[in-house]
Write a protein that holds these residues in place. Sequence first.
Motif, PDB file in Angstrom:
ATOM      1  N   THR A   1       4.987   0.097  -1.293  1.00 41.96           N
ATOM      2  CA  THR A   1       5.700  -0.773  -0.352  1.00 41.96           C
ATOM      3  C   THR A   1       7.201  -0.469  -0.386  1.00 41.96           C
ATOM      4  OG1 THR A   1       4.031  -2.510  -0.617  1.00 41.96           O
ATOM      5  CG2 THR A   1       6.179  -3.179   0.255  1.00 41.96           C
TER       6      THR A   1
ATOM      7  N   LEU B   1      -0.502  -2.372   0.960  1.00 45.08           N
ATOM      8  CA  LEU B   1       0.949  -2.418   1.131  1.00 45.08           C
ATOM      9  C   LEU B   1       1.353  -3.845   1.490  1.00 45.08           C
ATOM     10  CD1 LEU B   1       1.850   0.779   3.203  1.00 45.08           C
ATOM     11  CD2 LEU B   1       2.196   0.384   0.774  1.00 45.08           C
ATOM     12  N   ASN B   2       2.480  -4.280   0.987  1.00 42.74           N
ATOM     13  CA  ASN B   2       2.995  -5.633   1.213  1.00 42.74           C
ATOM     14  C   ASN B   2       1.966  -6.688   0.820  1.00 42.74           C
ATOM     15  OD1 ASN B   2       5.002  -7.492   1.888  1.00 42.74           O
ATOM     16  ND2 ASN B   2       4.446  -7.541   4.048  1.00 42.74           N
TER      17      ASN B   2
ATOM     18  N   LEU C   1      11.292  -5.213   6.421  1.00 47.11           N
ATOM     19  CA  LEU C   1      10.244  -4.357   5.860  1.00 47.11           C
ATOM     20  C   LEU C   1       9.380  -3.720   6.949  1.00 47.11           C
ATOM     21  CD1 LEU C   1       8.842  -3.252   3.334  1.00 47.11           C
ATOM     22  CD2 LEU C   1       7.475  -5.358   3.276  1.00 47.11           C
TER      23      LEU C   1
ATOM     24  N   ALA D   1      11.416  -5.584   0.590  1.00 49.59           N
ATOM     25  CA  ALA D   1      10.302  -5.205  -0.277  1.00 49.59           C
ATOM     26  C   ALA D   1      10.286  -6.063  -1.536  1.00 49.59           C
ATOM     27  CB  ALA D   1      10.398  -3.730  -0.649  1.00 49.59           C
TER      28      ALA D   1
ATOM     29  N   LEU E   1       6.339  -4.520   7.925  1.00 52.82           N
ATOM     30  CA  LEU E   1       4.910  -4.499   7.603  1.00 52.82           C
ATOM     31  C   LEU E   1       4.338  -5.906   7.753  1.00 52.82           C
ATOM     32  CD1 LEU E   1       4.719  -2.364   4.314  1.00 52.82           C
ATOM     33  CD2 LEU E   1       3.782  -1.738   6.549  1.00 52.82           C
TER      34      LEU E   1
ATOM     35  N   ASP F   1       3.002  -2.084  -4.947  1.00 56.58           N
ATOM     36  CA  ASP F   1       4.385  -2.526  -4.740  1.00 56.58           C
ATOM     37  C   ASP F   1       5.341  -1.344  -4.680  1.00 56.58           C
ATOM     38  OD1 ASP F   1       3.268  -5.021  -4.843  1.00 56.58           O
ATOM     39  OD2 ASP F   1       4.100  -5.551  -6.801  1.00 56.58           O
TER      40      ASP F   1
ATOM     41  N   HIS G   1       7.853   2.646   1.463  1.00 56.86           N
ATOM     42  CA  HIS G   1       7.837   2.370   2.906  1.00 56.86           C
ATOM     43  C   HIS G   1       9.202   1.854   3.366  1.00 56.86           C
ATOM     44  CE1 HIS G   1       6.376   0.870   6.817  1.00 56.86           C
ATOM     45  NE2 HIS G   1       7.157  -0.169   6.563  1.00 56.86           N
TER      46      HIS G   1
END
Length: 200
Positions: A175, A145-146, A129, A154, A131, A172, A178
């Motif tokens: 995310t 995010l996350n 991910l 994710a 993040l 979510d 992303h």
Amino acid sequence: MTDIRIAVVYHSGYGHTARQAKAVAAGAESVDGASVEFVAVEGADAPWELLESCDAIIFGSPTYMGGPSAAFKAFQDATSSAVFAAGNKWKDKIAAGFTNSASRSGDKLATLMQFAIFAAQLGMHWVNLGLPPANNSSTGSEADLNRLGFFMGAGAQSNADEGADVAPPEADLRTAEHLGRRVAETTLQFVRGRRASGDA
């Protein structure tokens, strides 16, 4: 710019994971030069030739009873003959994953790890991910995010009593976007490097 094709391959039981999959696809499509094939699977049948033509495959499934859904697992099992035994046709493709469940954890990590092992068996390159975990301090927020704190891929959480029209929540879905964007950017770098070295 080098064009790449990314497949988002997923199963969704009630529509929540499909909504997450659309967010992943939107993130990937936001990268110049990337196009997305959206593939819903319900078992062992899949568009194998289409998937072979893609540079990256992002796997998605709800987490049921600590792992991917039976429908997605049937798709995984079918790759043993359609992909692996047929010359490992997905070797050196980029891979990533996403999952959704009603609980905040719900053993989603077990699903993501199964996806990563699955990708490794097929010689694919896993993208995480990328993040840091969020919403883990007094200044954190459910809008981060996350917010669920996953590294492998994710994660999304959909309340069991809410339909796919309102769940998973916006954080979510962002995310998931992303992740899709990260996979597209990574795939572009990988494909360009391979072509520049004459390995394409």
